[in-house]
Motif scaffolding. Structure first.
Motif: not given
Length: 341
Positions: A90, A92, A115, A117-118, A213, A266-267, A312-313, A316
């Motif tokens: 992951v 970020w 993955i 994270l943003t 999301n 997202w995020g 993220s996992e 969403g």
């Protein structure tokens, strides 16, 4: 799970440049807040970067599950960044949108199938331009601060004005222009296509901290921004996180409107606002961590990084968010020697 957290400014992305101390402080604070939240989670290995030329930054350390990669030059930064994306699960990135920096970092992660994270790179590109952002928001019926490119042949705005980089971060590079003569001087000296002009609107400077999301939004907090207007410059000196109550739900509705206008968000992302007696005007969208994040976990009693990682996992969706408390937390962006007594 191995997570790479890159805070670009303090992590060596600008190792060859002279970095304003204000940006170093903000970057270090955001990095520490994210690392502190992630270190509370089980089964997490963390790796991050540190620019060896920034000794004044304060860092989370002493944690066995945190690896700090020291960066001393540009070559080391690029090599370590690309190598670690490959070895982590992951990633970020925390970086400015300026000059496409955040977009490129996100694209690097996406191209390796990791993955992110943003928000995805194409959304970062959409929201990086203040001019384009305001145009799309206005098309969706959202009230915005009027924004023109400085090259616009006819700017139907009365002074004073704010001139700023179209893809700038926060108040960096922003300044106030009071009259036509000064505006003409600016236009003669600047790249007109890369700067925008806005009216200087009287009102409250606020920001929203939001989890997005893909068309949906969850408002985390409404924050009061402390902005200093002096010597025709603009500086963000602090942020009072979770200081404004969303009594009538107007801020939550606005966040949902923004989510529908930019359905790829997202995020965590921030929305900067000017609130007048008559309206709520969107100033810009920040598709990344903002300074307000630093106070969120303390203000709400929840681990926001845990929510983002969980989202993220799975689908969403961040699910129901139940703050354990609700209080305001003030984040000062002044240097230690600037604080009053």
């Amino acid at each position: 799970m191995k997570i790479l957290v890159l805070e670009y400014i303090t992590g060596g992305g600008m190792v060859t440049e002279s970095i304003p101390e204000s940006l170093v402080r903000e970057g270090a604070m955001m990095l520490n807040a994210v690392l502190t939240d992630l270190l509370q989670l089980p089964g997490i290995e963390l790796v991050t970067f540190r620019d060896t030329g920034i000794p004044q930054a304060k860092w989370v350390n002493g944690e066995k599950s945190l690896e700090m990669i020291l960066i001393g030059n540009q070559e080391a930064f690029h090599r370590s960044w690309h190598d670690l994306i490959q070895s982590c699960d992951v990633v970020w990135p925390i970086a400015p949108e300026t000059d496409g920096i955040l977009e490129r970092l996100c694209d690097d992660v996406e191209s390796r199938g990791k993955i992110l994270l943003t928000s995805p790179s194409h959304v970062v590109r959409q929201t990086a331009s203040k001019h384009c952002t305001q145009g799309l928001l206005a098309q969706h019926g959202i009230s915005v601060v009027p924004t023109y490119r400085l090259s616009h042949s006819r700017i139907d705005l009365s002074p004073p004005w704010v001139v700023k980089p179209d893809d700038g971060v926060g108040c960096e590079g922003s300044f106030i222009v009071d009259c036509d003569e000064d505006l003409n001087r600016c236009c003669a000296e600047m790249d007109l296509e890369t700067f925008v002009i806005q009216p200087l609107i009287e009102g409250q400077s606020l920001s929203l901290s939001v989890l997005f999301n893909r068309g949906k939004a969850v408002l985390l907090s409404s924050n009061r921004q402390c902005v200093d207007y002096s010597a025709n410059s603009i500086h963000l000196t602090g942020c009072d996180v979770n200081a404004i109550e969303d009594i009538d739900g107007g801020f939550a509705r606005l966040a949902t409107q923004v989510a529908k206008a930019f359905s790829g968000l997202w995020g965590y992302a921030g929305i900067d606002l000017i609130v007048t007696e008559k309206d709520i005007l969107v100033l810009e969208i920040n598709p990344r961590l903002t300074t307000s994040y630093v106070g969120l976990s303390d203000a709400l009693g929840i681990n926001v990084a845990e929510l983002i990682l969980a989202g993220s996992e799975g689908t969403g969706d961040f699910g129901p968010i139940k703050p354990k408390n609700s209080r305001s937390v003030f984040i000062s962006l002044k240097a230690d020697n600037e604080h009053g007594h």
